[in-house]
Design a protein around this motif. Structure first.
Motif, PDB file in Angstrom:
ATOM      1  N   SER A 173       0.980  -1.211  -0.161  1.00  0.00           N
ATOM      2  CA  SER A 173       0.061  -0.330  -0.128  1.00  0.00           C
ATOM      3  C   SER A 173       0.422   1.260   0.446  1.00  0.00           C
ATOM      4  N   LEU A 174       0.315   2.122  -0.166  1.00  0.00           N
ATOM      5  CA  LEU A 174       1.349   3.353  -0.557  1.00  0.00           C
ATOM      6  C   LEU A 174       1.840   4.314   1.222  1.00  0.00           C
ATOM      7  N   PRO A 175       0.868   4.004   2.079  1.00  0.00           N
ATOM      8  CA  PRO A 175       0.900   4.302   3.539  1.00  0.00           C
ATOM      9  C   PRO A 175       2.979   3.373   3.717  1.00  0.00           C
ATOM     10  N   LEU A 176       2.753   2.225   2.756  1.00  0.00           N
ATOM     11  CA  LEU A 176       3.765   1.547   3.670  1.00  0.00           C
ATOM     12  C   LEU A 176       5.206   1.767   2.486  1.00  0.00           C
ATOM     13  N   GLN A 177       4.534   1.657   1.841  1.00  0.00           N
ATOM     14  CA  GLN A 177       5.489   2.378   0.598  1.00  0.00           C
ATOM     15  C   GLN A 177       6.337   3.638   1.304  1.00  0.00           C
ATOM     16  N   ILE A 178       5.577   4.499   1.441  1.00  0.00           N
ATOM     17  CA  ILE A 178       5.988   6.072   2.068  1.00  0.00           C
ATOM     18  C   ILE A 178       7.354   5.664   2.898  1.00  0.00           C
ATOM     19  N   MET A 179       6.085   5.008   4.556  1.00  0.00           N
ATOM     20  CA  MET A 179       7.352   4.954   4.878  1.00  0.00           C
ATOM     21  C   MET A 179       8.666   3.768   4.980  1.00  0.00           C
ATOM     22  N   ILE A 180       8.436   2.714   3.936  1.00  0.00           N
ATOM     23  CA  ILE A 180       9.747   2.071   3.272  1.00  0.00           C
ATOM     24  C   ILE A 180      11.012   2.938   3.029  1.00  0.00           C
ATOM     25  N   ALA A 181      10.701   3.744   2.020  1.00  0.00           N
ATOM     26  CA  ALA A 181      10.733   4.982   1.559  1.00  0.00           C
ATOM     27  C   ALA A 181      11.999   5.564   2.431  1.00  0.00           C
ATOM     28  N   ALA A 182      11.267   6.130   3.669  1.00  0.00           N
ATOM     29  CA  ALA A 182      11.554   7.387   4.491  1.00  0.00           C
ATOM     30  C   ALA A 182      12.240   6.386   5.621  1.00  0.00           C
ATOM     31  N   ALA A 183      12.088   5.295   5.965  1.00  0.00           N
ATOM     32  CA  ALA A 183      13.029   4.690   6.550  1.00  0.00           C
ATOM     33  C   ALA A 183      14.252   4.728   6.044  1.00  0.00           C
ATOM     34  N   VAL A 184      14.334   3.985   4.721  1.00  0.00           N
ATOM     35  CA  VAL A 184      16.015   3.346   4.136  1.00  0.00           C
ATOM     36  C   VAL A 184      16.464   4.280   4.051  1.00  0.00           C
ATOM     37  N   GLY A 185      15.653   5.717   3.782  1.00  0.00           N
ATOM     38  CA  GLY A 185      16.705   6.996   3.270  1.00  0.00           C
ATOM     39  C   GLY A 185      17.251   7.110   4.627  1.00  0.00           C
ATOM     40  N   MET A 186      17.049   7.881   5.723  1.00  0.00           N
ATOM     41  CA  MET A 186      17.304   7.876   6.744  1.00  0.00           C
ATOM     42  C   MET A 186      17.922   7.593   6.873  1.00  0.00           C
ATOM     43  N   LEU A 187      17.814   5.586   7.515  1.00  0.00           N
ATOM     44  CA  LEU A 187      19.358   4.757   8.005  1.00  0.00           C
ATOM     45  C   LEU A 187      20.614   5.747   6.880  1.00  0.00           C
ATOM     46  N   SER A 188      19.892   5.056   5.646  1.00  0.00           N
ATOM     47  CA  SER A 188      21.703   5.079   4.651  1.00  0.00           C
ATOM     48  C   SER A 188      21.628   6.510   4.764  1.00  0.00           C
ATOM     49  N   VAL A 189      21.512   7.506   5.355  1.00  0.00           N
ATOM     50  CA  VAL A 189      22.178   8.578   5.481  1.00  0.00           C
ATOM     51  C   VAL A 189      23.028   8.864   6.436  1.00  0.00           C
ATOM     52  N   LEU A 190      22.367   8.004   7.896  1.00  0.00           N
ATOM     53  CA  LEU A 190      22.589   8.121   9.200  1.00  0.00           C
ATOM     54  C   LEU A 190      24.248   7.157   8.855  1.00  0.00           C
TER      55      LEU A 190
END
Length: 141
Positions: free
Chosen positions: A45-62
């Motif tokens: 679902s779209l909310p799950l897609q957004i959560m995955i994108a945000a989590a992976v983006g934030m973790l990779s930046v950290l």
């Protein structure tokens, strides 16, 4: 247009922005957006897609920030042997002037040589530790 197509378009835009700015962090965000596209391809679902994108983006930046912080601090260009091949070369200084400098032949021309702060001038073999313009900063070898 499919949701995954939008994710890929945003990923491409972010990569182009990263190429224009030269920063590494936008590339990490683009990686998160690509993970959002993969989640869309998997039918999440779209909310799950957004959560995955945000989590992976934030973790990779950290992770990227942590790896960059662990790296040894870079030397200034005047003292970096990767940028200046004279760093680390040895030379013989036969005598010093009263102001702590000397003129010696080096690489086919006359160079001004200066001691690193706190060193005592004495004739002998010295190693180049820094190049400031046309002046070689040396330390006892």
């Amino acid at each position: 247009m499919a949701t995954s197509t939008w994710w890929w378009v945003f990923t491409g835009i972010t990569i182009v922005a990263e190429l224009l700015t030269g920063g590494i962090y936008l590339l990490m965000i683009a990686f998160g957006l690509a993970c959002g596209a993969i989640a869309a391809h998997l039918g999440l679902s779209l909310p799950l897609q957004i959560m995955i994108a945000a989590a992976v983006g934030m973790l990779s930046v950290l992770v990227c920030r942590r790896l960059r912080a662990r790296r040894a601090p870079e030397l200034p260009p005047s003292a970096n042997p990767d940028l200046n091949l004279d760093i680390g070369e040895t030379l013989h200084v036969p005598e010093w002037n009263s102001d702590g400098t000397a003129r010696i032949p080096y690489r086919g021309s006359q160079w001004t040589v200066a001691l690193r702060a706190g060193s005592m001038p004495a004739a002998g073999l010295y190693r180049v530790i820094e190049v400031q313009g046309n002046r070689l900063i040396v330390d006892k070898a």
